[in-house]
Design a protein around this motif. Structure first.
Motif, mmCIF file in Angstrom:
data_model
loop_
_atom_site.group_PDB
_atom_site.id
_atom_site.type_symbol
_atom_site.label_atom_id
_atom_site.label_comp_id
_atom_site.label_asym_id
_atom_site.label_seq_id
_atom_site.Cartn_x
_atom_site.Cartn_y
_atom_site.Cartn_z
ATOM 1 N N ASP A 421 6.812 5.471 6.079
ATOM 2 C CA ASP A 421 5.485 6.018 6.386
ATOM 3 C C ASP A 421 4.358 5.253 5.715
ATOM 4 O O ASP A 421 3.207 5.693 5.725
ATOM 5 N N SER A 422 4.680 4.112 5.113
ATOM 6 C CA SER A 422 3.649 3.346 4.423
ATOM 7 C C SER A 422 2.640 2.767 5.412
ATOM 8 O O SER A 422 2.976 2.439 6.562
ATOM 9 N N ASP A 423 1.399 2.633 4.949
ATOM 10 C CA ASP A 423 0.351 2.060 5.795
ATOM 11 C C ASP A 423 0.399 0.544 5.859
ATOM 12 O O ASP A 423 -0.439 -0.080 6.514
ATOM 13 N N GLY A 424 1.350 -0.042 5.179
ATOM 14 C CA GLY A 424 1.439 -1.492 5.174
ATOM 15 C C GLY A 424 0.773 -2.069 3.940
ATOM 16 O O GLY A 424 0.022 -1.392 3.230
ATOM 17 N N PRO A 425 1.025 -3.342 3.665
ATOM 18 C CA PRO A 425 0.463 -3.954 2.458
ATOM 19 C C PRO A 425 -1.039 -4.135 2.550
ATOM 20 O O PRO A 425 -1.600 -4.402 3.617
#
Length: 786
Positions: A421-425
């Motif tokens: 569920d991370s928004d990305g780096p």
């Protein structure tokens, strides 16, 4: 060594575990529980205690007045930084690390007889480093008649030449032999030859005491000197300490301060070393710690050091592109939070940001994903208070650029599994010397189209000294030189300025051998702690039993047995009849701990095979033990700790104890039956006697004084029988004396039928009749004369 097995102990098992069947099963990967949290850390001088890095409060206090040395050891030209001594207020946010400069990554020795003598005396501790520096170490201007030990830290902890990567073995002159004589006679010219030796110079025996050593010849007229990689690395560390002492002296001169900088003091400077993950394994970290020579060394992940250094403000107040990018992302997060807060007033702001780091060292490449949070503007050296490492991918190679795409693709796959569920780096940072970062940027421009999710993420190159500066910051945090003030309730106290949550830089596995060490009889490696496992981890217990070893030896396909059959087979080998088999099996059991340094690497042995079911008696004879629990733990720096728990009784003694326990068990059951059965019988008999005597008394009244108040008075009869319990003969004698008639049993009266109404309790009140005329103190009313 770190893989030391201790006996006894009261440490309880924490987390998962299993027996031998579990240990050699090849399906899946075990994930051990982390066990109990570390104990609370004490505070010192108003500041926080160091994080779980192995430092004690005493060690920290003893060097608080000395500058801290930070070094990026695996860089082509290692950078050095220092952190000032501990100030009066560790929470002051204006204390920053200082860059010292670069140094050589090789040990360069003069090739002459005088240099040989001084090096030999330094190795035997009869001369100090200052003498070696003057007589043996070549200066930058001396390029002829020298012998070069190139990057000796790459050989730290290796027991065999074959343990080193192929490119490393091919880059040096080596003697593939265990014989000292051949290595020494192979050449009389000054130079360096790598071979196999031991810690004490004895003949190699193919065990954990062996080491890869440098055979250094500085004069054709002298024999070679055996130099351990730890000793050669120690020379590099000492050089860094002297560079820091010189820089610190300059800083003190500018502030009109003075201090003692003698050799003994300089060599006591605490050291903080940044290591890439492929070099962070048990043997290398143990050897590196020994090479520093002081007990307050801090070993750190190189990627985390690069991140800490990249977040430092520019010393001249110039803009920091990394901080500018993170501030832009935080602004976007705030806008999104404001929008959500309108819909949900209970929403909370999360400032987590994902940062990717890609770095090249002299012998490998690594890519790391770190989630940063907890912005703290009061501490400029630690702007973010939490570093949560999610994943690390590393490869040891002499062509690291060729692994860039592989590292990033594996890191992306790991993040999809760990944080879907991370928004990305928010940003991709590169670190290392300037040339390697330029190559990384070119490679990223070629492959970023393949990384669909990350193609638009900006890539920022950090300064080449970022790793050393970050190592100084993290080392200062470990030594309590940087802290933040935290208010809890009405109290304000100092706390750690930066908390790093590490993951396992290596994988740890275990192999078992039930047949006494034959190379073909080792079970497949079972992974205990895999890569990206949160560390410290463990202890992970493995229960080892002699009876199970018998089953493993005698059953060809143990995996095919059901749990019931497996337990039955173990049960069949227990007891006195199975003693010979259990003793033989216990004496032949061996356990080998292994590590994998990179994901594509081979399993490397850690220490010699252990014999956990064997102990030595007073005469140093091997004695077979019945059972033991082997516990394995993994530290943040790849160090492995083992512990043996259990009574460690011999097979014979354990059998006797089991037999005695069984006898005590059944005797206890028998005694319990006798005690409780006796109580039941006694209770039954007392109730029977009570009812019998009550009926006998009622029958007596029925025949002797029929129609009287005592005739049919069930309650009074019960009371009298209860009062004379245990002395009923006295009651019968008193009745016979009073009425002149003997008291017969119920069946002895002519008319044996007793009216059932007389047996039932009466509802009306009645007076208590006392038949004991001798007891004048009793106030009971006597029976009335009829």
């Amino acid at each position: 060594m770190s893989l030391a097995t201790t006996g006894g102990g009261g440490m309880g098992s924490a987390g998962g575990g299993g027996g031998l069947m579990m240990a050699h099963s090849t399906g899946g990967t075990m994930s051990a529980a982390t066990g109990p949290p570390p104990p609370p850390q004490a505070s010192f001088d108003g500041g926080p205690a160091p994080p779980p890095s192995g430092l004690s409060t005493k060690q920290v206090k003893s060097v608080a007045h000395l500058p801290l040395v930070a070094i990026d050891l695996h860089e082509t030209q290692p950078h050095i930084a220092l952190f000032p001594p501990k100030g009066e207020d560790p929470a002051a946010g204006d204390v920053l690390p200082v860059l010292v400069g670069k140094m050589k990554g090789n040990v360069v020795l003069k090739a002459n007889e005088s240099s040989h003598k001084t090096l030999r005396k330094w190795l035997t501790k009869s001369k100090g480093y200052s003498s070696l520096q003057a007589d043996s170490l070549a200066t930058a201007n001396e390029t002829s008649s020298v012998v070069v030990l190139e990057k000796p830290y790459r050989w730290l902890g290796l027991r065999r030449l074959n343990d080193a990567p192929t490119f490393l073995r091919d880059s040096v002159d080596s003697e593939q032999t265990n014989s000292h004589a051949i290595a020494e006679e192979s050449s009389t010219e000054p130079g360096v030859t790598f071979g196999i030796g031991t810690l004490d110079g004895s003949q190699p025996a193919g065990d954990d005491f062996d080491r890869v050593v440098c055979k250094v010849r500085l004069s054709s007229a002298k024999k070679t000197l055996t130099v351990l990689p730890e000793e050669a690395t120690q020379l590099l560390i000492h050089q860094a300490q002297y560079h820091v002492a010189h820089k610190h002296q300059q800083l003190q001169a500018s502030t009109s301060e003075s201090s003692d900088h003698d050799e003994e003091t300089v060599l006591e400077y605490p050291v903080s070393i940044a290591l890439p993950s492929w070099a962070t394994h048990d043997a290398a970290v143990e050897a590196l710690t020994d090479s520093v020579g002081v007990g307050n060394t801090v070993i750190l992940a190189r990627s985390v050091c690069a991140l800490a250094g990249a977040l430092l403000p520019h010393p001249e107040g110039k803009a920091n592109p990394v901080l500018d990018r993170l501030q832009k992302v935080r602004t976007a997060l705030h806008k999104e939070f404001s929008r959500l807060q309108v819909q949900d007033p209970t929403a909370t702001f999360k400032d987590d940001m994902l940062v990717l780091l890609v770095g090249i060292a002299s012998d490998g490449i690594e890519a790391t994903a770190v989630q940063i949070s907890n912005l703290q503007t009061s501490q400029m050296s630690c702007l973010f208070g939490d570093f949560d490492i999610l994943s690390n991918v590393a490869y040891q190679t002499n062509n690291p650029v060729s692994k860039v795409a592989l590292c990033l693709s594996e890191l992306e796959a790991n993040l999809d599994a760990i944080a879907p569920d991370s928004d990305g780096p928010a940003v991709i940072l590169t670190y290392g010397f300037t040339g390697s970062q330029d190559v990384l940027k070119q490679k990223w421009d070629e492959i970023k189209s393949q990384q669909n999710e990350w193609s638009k993420v900006p890539l920022i190159a950090t300064k080449s000294e970022a790793v050393a500066l970050g190592a100084a910051v993290l080392g200062a945090v470990s030594h309590g030189r940087i802290s933040v003030l935290v208010t809890k309730g009405k109290k304000t106290k100092a706390d750690l300025a930066l908390t790093v949550h590490n993951v396992a830089p290596v994988a740890v596995g275990v192999q078992l051998n039930y047949f006494g060490g034959s190379e073909n009889d080792w079970t497949p490696v079972k992974t205990i702690f895999d890569f990206d496992r949160r560390v410290p981890a463990g202890p992970y217990p493995i229960d080892l039993k002699a009876a199970e070893c018998v089953v493993q030896r005698e059953t060809k396909n143990v995996e095919s047995l059901s749990d019931e059959d497996y337990l039955k087979a173990i049960k069949d080998n227990e007891g006195a009849k199975g003693i010979p088999k259990r003793e033989e099996s216990a004496l032949n059991l061996q356990v080998q701990i292994v590590q994998k340094w990179t994901r594509d690497g081979e399993w490397k042995k850690v220490g010699s095979p252990m014999e956990p079911l064997v102990k030595l008696d007073a005469d140093e004879n091997r004695v077979a033990c019945e059972s033991v629990a082997l516990e394995i733990s993994l530290g943040a720096t790849g160090m492995i700790m083992t512990n043996l728990n259990g009574e460690r009784e011999s097979v014979v003694q354990a059998t006797k104890s089991a037999r005695n326990n069984a006898i005590r068990y059944y005797v206890g059951i028998l005694l319990a039956i006798l005690v409780f059965g006796g109580l039941l019988v006694k209770s039954y008999w007392e109730d029977h006697v009570f009812k019998r005597d009550t009926a006998r008394l009622l029958a007596y009244y029925k025949h002797i004084i029929p129609g009287s108040i005592q005739d049919g008075d069930y309650d009074t009869a019960r009371y009298l029988v209860w009062k004379y319990r245990g002395k009923s003969d006295k009651l019968w004698k008193n009745l016979e004396k009073k009425y002149g008639e003997p008291v017969l049993d119920t069946h002895e009266w002519p008319d044996t039928a007793v009216d059932d109404d007389a047996r039932r309790p009466l509802n009306e009140e009645h007076e208590t009749v006392e038949l004991d005329e001798e007891d004048e103190k009793e106030t009971k009313q006597e029976e009335p004369d009829l």
